[in-house]
Design an enzyme around this catalytic site. Structure first.
Site, mmCIF file in Angstrom:
data_model
loop_
_atom_site.group_PDB
_atom_site.id
_atom_site.type_symbol
_atom_site.label_atom_id
_atom_site.label_comp_id
_atom_site.label_asym_id
_atom_site.label_seq_id
_atom_site.Cartn_x
_atom_site.Cartn_y
_atom_site.Cartn_z
ATOM 1 N N ARG A 49 24.875 -5.770 46.432
ATOM 2 C CA ARG A 49 25.876 -6.361 47.317
ATOM 3 C C ARG A 49 25.571 -5.919 48.745
ATOM 4 O O ARG A 49 25.415 -4.725 49.006
ATOM 5 C CB ARG A 49 27.283 -5.915 46.915
ATOM 6 C CG ARG A 49 27.702 -6.414 45.555
ATOM 7 C CD ARG A 49 28.946 -5.705 45.081
ATOM 8 N NE ARG A 49 30.051 -5.849 46.017
ATOM 9 C CZ ARG A 49 30.922 -6.867 45.996
ATOM 10 N NH1 ARG A 49 30.788 -7.808 45.089
ATOM 11 N NH2 ARG A 49 31.915 -6.920 46.847
ATOM 12 N N ILE A 104 25.236 -23.348 43.736
ATOM 13 C CA ILE A 104 25.785 -24.032 44.901
ATOM 14 C C ILE A 104 26.470 -23.014 45.796
ATOM 15 O O ILE A 104 27.170 -22.123 45.315
ATOM 16 C CB ILE A 104 26.767 -25.152 44.473
ATOM 17 C CG1 ILE A 104 27.304 -25.896 45.691
ATOM 18 C CG2 ILE A 104 27.882 -24.615 43.600
ATOM 19 C CD1 ILE A 104 28.084 -27.145 45.337
ATOM 20 N N THR A 151 28.223 -25.821 50.895
ATOM 21 C CA THR A 151 27.946 -27.056 50.153
ATOM 22 C C THR A 151 29.076 -27.378 49.186
ATOM 23 O O THR A 151 29.395 -28.557 48.966
ATOM 24 C CB THR A 151 26.623 -26.907 49.385
ATOM 25 O OG1 THR A 151 25.609 -26.414 50.266
ATOM 26 C CG2 THR A 151 26.175 -28.232 48.821
ATOM 27 N N GLU A 180 34.600 -0.071 50.059
ATOM 28 C CA GLU A 180 34.978 0.852 51.125
ATOM 29 C C GLU A 180 34.738 2.297 50.710
ATOM 30 O O GLU A 180 34.216 3.103 51.483
ATOM 31 C CB GLU A 180 36.442 0.642 51.504
ATOM 32 C CG GLU A 180 36.719 -0.639 52.266
ATOM 33 C CD GLU A 180 38.130 -0.672 52.815
ATOM 34 O OE1 GLU A 180 38.951 0.146 52.345
ATOM 35 O OE2 GLU A 180 38.418 -1.486 53.707
ATOM 36 N N ASP A 223 34.928 -14.659 37.545
ATOM 37 C CA ASP A 223 34.559 -13.912 38.739
ATOM 38 C C ASP A 223 33.405 -12.981 38.384
ATOM 39 O O ASP A 223 33.116 -12.757 37.207
ATOM 40 C CB ASP A 223 35.775 -13.123 39.234
ATOM 41 C CG ASP A 223 35.475 -12.321 40.488
ATOM 42 O OD1 ASP A 223 34.727 -12.824 41.340
ATOM 43 O OD2 ASP A 223 35.977 -11.187 40.589
ATOM 44 N N LYS A 224 32.745 -12.436 39.391
ATOM 45 C CA LYS A 224 31.619 -11.546 39.117
ATOM 46 C C LYS A 224 32.016 -10.083 39.270
ATOM 47 O O LYS A 224 31.972 -9.307 38.323
ATOM 48 C CB LYS A 224 30.442 -11.855 40.056
ATOM 49 C CG LYS A 224 29.206 -10.997 39.772
ATOM 50 C CD LYS A 224 28.118 -11.226 40.772
ATOM 51 C CE LYS A 224 28.410 -10.558 42.101
ATOM 52 N NZ LYS A 224 28.369 -9.075 42.011
#
Length: 960
Positions: free
Chosen positions: A539, A698, A702, A429, A138-139
């Protein structure tokens, strides 16, 4: 957690290999016993007369050689059963416990900031750490710190870069000592002091307190100037509340525009005051959305988190069946405990205080029920606030409440903004709430029924909370439905991914009004700003709103209530109900939040790449953001050839994959039939020194096509050419499907690492799941096999401890097979000289103590403490890890070579004493004791020769 398919029992690859070899040992035992049975029958047939040792039955019947051979088969089973390494499984469990102890005792895994170290939650797959071939990460929170810092925003089509805040972030460093922390605070104070000239708020005694407000950025400390300013210490530390997240320095241009929001714009007058500009209203709605469109819990030191002061029960529609249960409880409690509305201190005179008081009274009015308003046929409200609507509302307040004398009642004193403590479910948040507070749009309190916001010069605004539509992976957005205190309209504030919010905006016709044309311009400018934010690695979130008439809201409420009370397909109906509400939105702006990389991530990824591990990054962020982070963490190199799969149809996806494959095959001079996906497709067909690497990006749409059965083969073939793959806009379910696809079809060892609840399914599907104990709860840790505090610890966990665990356990298992076969064959060779009678040349206690005492401790010590290569060498040469990926320490061929070696050594141990004592009259035990002594000595000496190091992990000089 909705995507969690439940835990999966995991067995290590080495354990499965050992189970297979144990079956081979069983087969070998059967062959040896059959040999003994046949040999015993043949030996008996050699005697024409009944031999003296063959005692007949009581009835005089003599056992036939065939039956005697059958009995001898089971006798040999009992004699040679030591060949089956039953004690191996007990020793493996003991060794794994020892390995886990030393992994958890490694001080390099300790994180002082959160007082945490590595956790080994699975006791049976430590050796798999040394065989990982694919890593899925995960990032957010895994590669990054998960400390969301507000960097930029776009409101009404204008970009605000927050240069002063950027300078603060560049010079900011986490405080290690009190002196460094004091320097950081003073720097932040100086930044705010330079911007004080742009402050727009008039110091007054409003309903939120009697002390002057001196802080501008909404940080956790107050500027030590002026009466009433003091440092604030929290009684508890909330998550996502470090100074780097809370200290936001406002943008000067946005402050200038924000200062135009004054009470006079919404106060009834003689018509000389112009109506608020559309941009001003957008700015106002934008920060209101930042403050209330969340689930942040507000608390203050030594005060309860949710303190209900006002009653809006009569005007709040029943949102779910659960509220029926609490309905009478609230009525009974409030009848005795609700404070009088006429109590409280009267604020001093002045325009701001008077207006705040009016708004406070306005929020106390009983709002009409949506159903009642539908019956009374109230006309639909306009889409935007109008000055006339506010004036009418305030005039009605003045006439109904008798405010001509300017005396109004106020709420009890609230804690100042610097005293407030925000506890959020996610760092995004919290970052948005702190950004709103920096512009004096402070989330003051939240109850299940209302939200109170201290909005700059307007004072306290109380929003009646009608509904919260939480975020989910299908909608990719969340919304709050409130009744606005200024216009008394039902307003829907929505925030979410730009890919979904942009599709929900109201369509503007070519011949539409000026407002629609302006909205089109804002949308185009905002999209450019979003693309720029994403390229900077920020983000992004879009903020939008929708104004509903009471008739529309009442109609939606009835349908939503049916969805909530439905028994069948309740979740699907709730999602459909939310989608019916979230349409024809008005775009307000967008935000850009920075999530910095963790320390040591680029170095760790570079080492893992050298170790031959293919790394995939699975994230829900935008494509541009994901690519930027991939370059920053060295997942992608500047010289890499980057291919992007972003299509809207399955046919286009298939065509694009085929085109990229042909280009890669042509570039590396590989024939199509040679590059096709083979059944045993474990290695990339691209040579390691064939030029620049290939990278694949990707998107989620897709990826949905690529995961279909008809395209899986081509997709896997394409990814096999790529050293790194980035999947962006991926849902939690897609993450787990990708891991499952690679694990099952390529038959490789996979590891998944994540920190949040959306990574649980991926963690459980992989061969090894690693959870990062970050700021998003403990769901990932609880579902994981191993837990670490930072991504950089993964490199040592795999390259050092993984290598050691695999090598130690592989050699120990092979040694068990060796020693059992070598010792049992001594008994087997002796049967050729005793008529295959099942006789042992040693005492039976020696056979029992062979595995139980004589050879039990040495292999266990070897499996726990052996170090074939030092930790420093393994970290400096990650390429050594590739031996574990290829299972070089324990191959099928290695097992059979070990057995042949055991057969050879047993022959030597038996026949050397045999020929030595040949022709003598020694008894059987005199012959057997030297044989056992020599065999035990050689078996233990064999382990010493196999050991590369005789030094444990205890403090001692290391010998290599």
């Amino acid at each position: 957690m909705l995507n969690n398919s439940g835990p999966r029992y995991k067995r290590s690859k080495l354990e499965r290999r050992a189970n297979t070899d144990v079956l081979w040992c069983v087969l070998l035992l059967v062959i040896m016993c059959l040999t003994g049975a046949v040999g015993h029958g043949i030996w008996l047939n050699r005697y024409e007369n009944m031999p003296f040792f063959n005692i007949p039955e009581p009835d005089g019947h003599i056992i036939s050689p065939v039956l005697a051979g059958f009995y001898m088969f089971w006798t040999m089973i009992i004699l040679l059963q030591v060949l089956i390494p039953i004690s191996l499984y007990v020793s493996i469990e003991i060794v794994k416990l020892g390995q886990i102890y030393f992994i958890q005792s490694d001080v390099d895994f300790y994180n002082e900031k959160i007082d945490s170290t590595v956790q080994c939650r699975a006791l049976n797959i430590t050796e798999d750490l040394g065989q990982i071939q694919y890593l899925f990460s995960d990032k957010t929170g895994t590669l990054t710190e998960n400390k969301m810092v507000f960097r930029r925003c776009s409101v009404a089509g204008f970009d605000y870069c927050h240069e002063e805040n950027a300078k603060r972030l560049e010079s900011y460093q986490e405080a290690v000592s009190e002196e460094e922390y004091a320097d950081t605070l003073s720097s932040s104070v100086s930044n705010m002091a330079r911007l004080r000239a742009h402050s727009f708020r008039t110091v007054h005694n409003g309903p939120l307190g009697s002390k002057p407000s001196n802080h501008l950025s909404g940080s956790t400390f107050a500027v030590a100037s002026g009466e009433g300013a003091s440092e604030v210490t929290h009684s508890r530390q909330a998550a996502f509340s470090s100074p780097i997240e809370t200290d936001v320095v406002p943008d000067t241009r946005l402050l200038d525009k924000f200062s135009q929001i004054t009470p006079q714009l919404f106060t009834p007058g003689d018509g000389t005051i112009p109506s608020p500009a559309l941009e001003t209203l957008y700015i106002m709605d934008f920060f209101i959305a930042l403050a209330i469109c969340n689930t942040v819990v507000v608390s203050a030191p030594n005060q309860p988190r949710q303190k209900i002061r006002l009653s809006s029960l009569s005007g709040t529609p029943i949102k779910s069946l659960e509220e029926f249960k609490n309905l009478f409880q609230r009525l009974s409690v409030r009848r005795s405990s609700l404070p009088s509305l006429t109590s409280g201190k009267e604020p001093s005179s002045g325009v701001p205080s008077t207006f705040v008081g009016r708004l406070s009274l306005f929020s106390r009015m009983k709002p009409a029920s949506p159903v009642e308003e539908e019956v009374s046929q109230i006309s639909e409200s306009p889409q935007h606030f109008s000055n006339s609507a506010c004036c009418l509302a305030l005039e009605k307040l003045n006439s109904d409440a008798g405010l001509a004398n300017g005396k109004v009642e106020s709420l009890p004193e609230q804690p100042s903004a610097s005293n407030l403590c925000y506890e959020a479910e996610s760092p995004d948040e919290a970052a948005l709430v702190y950004a709103a507070r920096a512009y004096q749009c402070t989330l003051q309190s939240r109850t299940p029924e209302q939200i109170m916001v201290d909005f700059a010069a307007l004072g306290s605004l109380t929003f009646q909370l009608l509904h919260i539509l939480p975020f989910d992976s299908v909608r990719k957005r969340m919304s709050v439905v409130v009744r606005h205190p200024l216009s008394n309209q039902v307003v829907v504030y929505t925030k979410g991914a730009d890919s979904v919010i942009m599709e929900l905006l109201s369509a503007a016709s070519p011949d539409g009004a000026d407002v629609e044309k302006q909205q089109t311009i804002i949308r185009e400018k905002t999209q450019k700003h979003l693309d720029d934010y994403a390229k900077r690695g920020l983000r992004t979130l879009c903020i939008a709103k929708k104004v509903m008439s009471d008739t529309e809201y009442a109609e939606w409420l009835r349908n939503h209530f049916l969805a909530e009370t439905s028994i069948d397909n309740r979740e699907e109906l709730l999602i459909e109900s939310a989608m019916r509400l979230e349409n024809k939105l008005t775009l307000l702006g967008a935000t850009g939040i920075e999530d910095r990389l963790q320390e040591g991530v680029p170095e760790a990824i570079e080492a893992l790449h050298k170790a031959g591990i293919k790394i995939w990054m699975l994230t829900g962020d935008k494509q541009e953001t994901a690519i930027n982070i991939a370059y920053a963490c060295k997942l992608l190199e500047p010289d890499d050839k980057l291919f992007i799969l972003n299509t809207q149809s399955k046919d286009a996806c298939e065509m694009l994959i085929g085109t990229i494959l042909k280009e890669l095959q042509k570039k590396h001079s590989v024939l199509p039939e040679q590059a096709s996906l083979r059944e045993d497709f474990r290695q990339t067909p691209v040579p390691q020194d064939s030029g620049p690497r290939a990278g694949l990006v990707i998107t989620g749409k897709t990826l949905e096509f690529a995961l279909q059965e008809s395209l899986q083969r081509q997709f896997l073939e394409l990814t096999a050419w790529c050293q790194a793959v980035v999947c962006c806009r991926a849902t939690p379910l897609q993450k787990s499907e990708v891991v499952k696809l690679v694990r099952n079809h390529l038959r490789v060892m996979t590891l998944a690492i994540g920190d949040g609840a959306n990574d649980v399914s991926m963690i459980q599907v992989a061969d090894i799941g690693v959870g990062v104990s970050g700021q998003e709860g403990m769901q990932a840790v609880m579902a994981s096999d191993f837990a670490i505090s930072q991504f950089r610890h993964l490199s040592k966990l795999l390259l050092v401890h993984g290598h050691w665990c695999y090598t130690r356990l592989s050699n120990m298992i092979l040694y068990f097979f060796y020693k059992n076969v070598a010792y049992v064959n001594l008994l087997f060779w002796y049967q050729f000289f005793c008529g295959f009678s099942g006789t042992s040349m040693t005492d039976y206690w020696v056979l029992i103590f062979f595995n139980l005492l004589f050879t039990s401790a040495p292999p266990v010590i070897y499996g726990v403490l052996e170090k074939d290569v030092s930790a420093e060498t393994l970290m400096q040469l990650p390429e050594l890890y590739q031996s574990g990926q290829k299972s070089e320490a324990y191959l099928p061929l290695t097992f059979w070579i070990t057995l042949l070696d055991a057969f050879y050594q047993s022959l030597v141990c038996f026949f050397v004493p045999y020929f030595t004592y040949q022709g003598s009259d020694i008894d059987i035990f005199t012959f057997g004791n030297p044989l056992n002594t020599a065999a035990l000595f050689i078996i233990l000496l064999h382990l010493v020769i196999e050991s590369k190091s005789l030094v444990s992990d205890f403090p001692a000089p290391e010998v290599t």
